[in-house]
Design a protein around this motif. Sequence first.
Motif, PDB file in Angstrom:
ATOM      1  N   ILE A  10       0.887  -1.173   0.000  1.00  0.00           N
ATOM      2  CA  ILE A  10       0.000   0.000   0.000  1.00  0.00           C
ATOM      3  C   ILE A  10       0.922   1.218   0.000  1.00  0.00           C
ATOM      4  CG2 ILE A  10      -2.116  -1.037   0.853  1.00  0.00           C
ATOM      5  CD1 ILE A  10      -1.235  -0.192   3.691  1.00  0.00           C
ATOM      6  N   TYR A  12       2.401   5.069   0.293  1.00  0.00           N
ATOM      7  CA  TYR A  12       2.362   6.228   1.196  1.00  0.00           C
ATOM      8  C   TYR A  12       1.652   7.387   0.527  1.00  0.00           C
ATOM      9  CZ  TYR A  12       5.771   4.158   4.431  1.00  0.00           C
ATOM     10  OH  TYR A  12       6.404   3.357   5.346  1.00  0.00           O
ATOM     11  N   ILE A 263      11.585  -3.007   0.726  1.00  0.00           N
ATOM     12  CA  ILE A 263      10.723  -3.279   1.889  1.00  0.00           C
ATOM     13  C   ILE A 263      10.639  -4.790   2.175  1.00  0.00           C
ATOM     14  CG2 ILE A 263       9.425  -1.117   1.805  1.00  0.00           C
ATOM     15  CD1 ILE A 263       7.214  -2.508   0.257  1.00  0.00           C
ATOM     16  N   HIS A 267       8.428  -7.306   5.083  1.00  0.00           N
ATOM     17  CA  HIS A 267       7.482  -8.327   4.611  1.00  0.00           C
ATOM     18  C   HIS A 267       7.944  -9.760   4.838  1.00  0.00           C
ATOM     19  CE1 HIS A 267       5.660  -4.911   2.556  1.00  0.00           C
ATOM     20  NE2 HIS A 267       4.581  -5.659   2.443  1.00  0.00           N
ATOM     21  N   TRP A 292      13.150   0.723 -10.637  1.00  0.00           N
ATOM     22  CA  TRP A 292      13.330   1.376 -11.932  1.00  0.00           C
ATOM     23  C   TRP A 292      14.243   2.580 -11.798  1.00  0.00           C
ATOM     24  CZ3 TRP A 292      11.970   0.022 -16.753  1.00  0.00           C
ATOM     25  CH2 TRP A 292      11.060  -1.012 -16.891  1.00  0.00           C
ATOM     26  N   MET A 299      15.620   7.690  -9.646  1.00  0.00           N
ATOM     27  CA  MET A 299      14.583   8.728  -9.598  1.00  0.00           C
ATOM     28  C   MET A 299      14.665   9.451  -8.270  1.00  0.00           C
ATOM     29  SD  MET A 299      10.926   7.561 -11.004  1.00  0.00           S
ATOM     30  CE  MET A 299      10.984   5.922 -10.383  1.00  0.00           C
TER      31      MET A 299
HETATM   32  N1  MSP Z   1       3.891   2.231   2.496  1.00  0.00           N
HETATM   33  C1  MSP Z   1       5.013   1.394   2.307  1.00  0.00           C
HETATM   34  C2  MSP Z   1       4.567  -0.010   2.003  1.00  0.00           C
HETATM   35  C3  MSP Z   1       3.678  -0.629   3.004  1.00  0.00           C
HETATM   36  S1  MSP Z   1       3.136  -2.179   2.519  1.00  0.00           S
HETATM   37  C4  MSP Z   1       2.423  -2.805   3.839  1.00  0.00           C
HETATM   38  C5  MSP Z   1       5.878   1.927   1.185  1.00  0.00           C
HETATM   39  N2  MSP Z   1       5.296   2.769   0.360  1.00  0.00           N
HETATM   40  S2  MSP Z   1       6.017   3.506  -0.866  1.00  0.00           S
HETATM   41  O1  MSP Z   1       4.997   4.289  -1.476  1.00  0.00           O
HETATM   42  O2  MSP Z   1       7.164   4.199  -0.416  1.00  0.00           O
HETATM   43  O3  MSP Z   1       6.538   2.406  -1.798  1.00  0.00           O
HETATM   44  C6  MSP Z   1       5.690   1.484  -2.333  1.00  0.00           C
HETATM   45  C7  MSP Z   1       6.388   0.556  -3.280  1.00  0.00           C
HETATM   46  O4  MSP Z   1       6.927   1.285  -4.358  1.00  0.00           O
HETATM   47  C8  MSP Z   1       7.534  -0.208  -2.654  1.00  0.00           C
HETATM   48  O5  MSP Z   1       7.376  -1.582  -2.983  1.00  0.00           O
HETATM   49  C9  MSP Z   1       8.748   0.333  -3.333  1.00  0.00           C
HETATM   50  O6  MSP Z   1       9.713  -0.666  -3.523  1.00  0.00           O
HETATM   51  C10 MSP Z   1       8.176   0.739  -4.666  1.00  0.00           C
HETATM   52  N3  MSP Z   1       9.026   1.683  -5.353  1.00  0.00           N
HETATM   53  C11 MSP Z   1       9.380   2.937  -4.964  1.00  0.00           C
HETATM   54  N4  MSP Z   1      10.227   3.442  -5.889  1.00  0.00           N
HETATM   55  C12 MSP Z   1      10.440   2.548  -6.883  1.00  0.00           C
HETATM   56  C13 MSP Z   1      11.131   2.530  -8.107  1.00  0.00           C
HETATM   57  N5  MSP Z   1      11.884   3.521  -8.503  1.00  0.00           N
HETATM   58  N6  MSP Z   1      11.004   1.433  -8.891  1.00  0.00           N
HETATM   59  C14 MSP Z   1      10.195   0.387  -8.542  1.00  0.00           C
HETATM   60  N7  MSP Z   1       9.525   0.380  -7.408  1.00  0.00           N
HETATM   61  C15 MSP Z   1       9.716   1.396  -6.512  1.00  0.00           C
HETATM   62  O7  MSP Z   1       7.025   1.547   1.104  1.00  0.00           O
END
Ligand code: MSP
Length: 666
Positions: A10, A12, A263, A267, A292, A299
């Motif tokens: 989920i 943020y 993360i 998990h 990515w 990014m």
């Molecule tokens: N809120 C937590 C997850 C809680 S799950 C119980 C979180 N959120 S996040 O918005 O920061 O990230 C969500 C997902 O996006 C994560 O799996 C993270 O690995 C993914 N990504 C964030 N940046 C990314 C890239 N540049 N490329 C691929 N996935 C990336 O963590």
Amino acid sequence: MTSFYVTTPIYYVNGAPHIGHAYTTIIGDVIAAYHRQLGEDVFYMTGTDEHGLKVQREAEKVGKTPLELADENSGKFRALFDRFKIKYDRFIRTTEPEHARVVTELYRRMFERGDIYLSKYEGWYAAADEAFVDEADTEEIDGQRRAKESKAPVEWVAEESYFFKLSKYQEPLLAWYRANPGCIAPEARYNEVVSFVAGGLQDLSISRTTFNWGIPVPNDPKHVLYVWLDALTNYITGVGAFSDDPNWRKFWPASVQLIGKDILRFHAVYWPAFLLSAGVEPPQRVFAHGWWLVEGEKMSKRAGNFIDPNELVEEYDLDVLRYYMLREVPFGQDGNFVRARLAERNNAELADNLGNLVNRTLKMMERYTGGVVPDVKPAAEDEALIAAAFAARDQLHACMQSLELHKALEAALGLSGALNLYVHQNEPWRLAKDEATRERLHQVLVQATEGIRWVATMLYAFMPGKMGTILSALGCADEASRALDTLGAWGGLKAGITIVAPDVLFVKMEPPAAAVAEVTPKPAVEDKKEKSKPKQEKKMTTENTNPAIPAPVAPEGNLIEFDDFNKVELRVGLIKTAERVEKSDKLLRLTVDLGEPEARTIMAGIGKTYGPDELIGRRVAVVANLKPRKVFGTLSQGMLMAADAADGKVELTTFTDAVAPGTRLG
Ligand code: MSP
């Protein structure tokens, strides 16, 4: 009925969605769609993570309440997923009252197990990651203490806190990993987690008192629960945990939980430990994908290279985007989003391979049978093609089980390539010329069209839009006729239905400058090399004394300099369309793709040898810089290279699919 539950993390709500979020959610959508095609009872959930310090601070910064910020940004995720046509069964928000009920119950069970105690946390906290960080895992960068791994700033925290006895779960976790080797994937991640846990676990702080944006700790409401305990619980809230909701029995434990590699620990260590403590079964598989980069760069807000997925949907066809993202990266590894690669894959794999197959085959069906599917059985010589289709289907299933999604795509596109070759080798356009070969013509057209049905069914989960169009054209308009069990036996295409070929499925994109440079020899450099060669060496190459090599055909006086030759721009052209010119038995009007934004029109006097159908899809040599001239009233923008053969016929210079349109000959 087999049930299948797949989740994404989920997201943020402190900011808007980016390409990484879109990626995981697309993967979840593909996996869910594939399992629906298998006839399973599927539940796909995504959503937003709305509590915690990070969200509270961002809300303060922008002058909103945390809930206002959460409402706004959660809405952006939902809107994005709608634009991406994601078919989730539930979009969960951790601010839903139902979620607080489940978190409270989970906590109560862990407490009753004797796994929670009150103490004091003193140490580093990275708000950006919502993670407690060991002193040894921090470093000083430019006067700022940061987490070594994520580089997020850390701050010192000293406060009363409830702790979870994570250390107690070291052995149970190791036993769980050992008993379920597929529970964490890919394998490298499994090994990483096992060695981390084997190295020892410390108890985990699971409450905070210095802010209040969270779910209160039962019986001690001055504490809010640690946001990861709250967030992870979403996966069971979504299926009605601890209630008589039938989904709870049906869908838990989850079949696949998709996450990003950053993360993993939450998990693969904390989450199963919480569940074991509460007496709930851990998920069947946690799969961590890579990250990515964008055009080779990480990014970041600082680099200003965040890709807004909303813009991508405007820029590209959705199916092409999905294809690119899943095909480009071996699933689990990091990827690099490069627009040039997207265009290349679109042009070579979708337009030239699959699009071309569908277009030429179904157009021939229209032309030779009026689109009505003949009732014929395959011939013995078609067995190899049929075997290739079964092998591709089996490979697709194997790769979907192991979540090697890029290989699943490879299997389907490989079958498309085999079908193109089948059409090329069986030459329906020749068979159509003779009444005696009518039966074979029908057999070939039906096998090729049945093959297209297979490819489209295999790719339906990946590209539902385009594959839906193909399948509808083949009489498979409802979901049942698109199920994977329709590939149980060869020959599912219904005889007697009328097929109307769809419009061009994949539009070619302008080839990026880099790709053209790669395939174009650089004459200036070549020239220099030639000139810098020692005279002696040059002589040795022309004075050929080996009788096996024929002497040069040009008489000495006819020899030209390299510079002269280099003036002629010979390029590989892909014939897209071909038609006869009225009142001429020889002339054909062709459109030829030379790797330029627009295909060229070329008039070619090859109509006595070649019919229009057998030319479409061929790659030929074209003189690309000949001055355009009018032929039969049409401006011809190039010339095809061909040699005279017997009986006034000609033979074209052709190339295989390995050579991209626009490649310069030299
Ligand atoms: N809120 C937590 C997850 C809680 S799950 C119980 C979180 N959120 S996040 O918005 O920061 O990230 C969500 C997902 O996006 C994560 O799996 C993270 O690995 C993914 N990504 C964030 N940046 C990314 C890239 N540049 N490329 C691929 N996935 C990336 O963590």
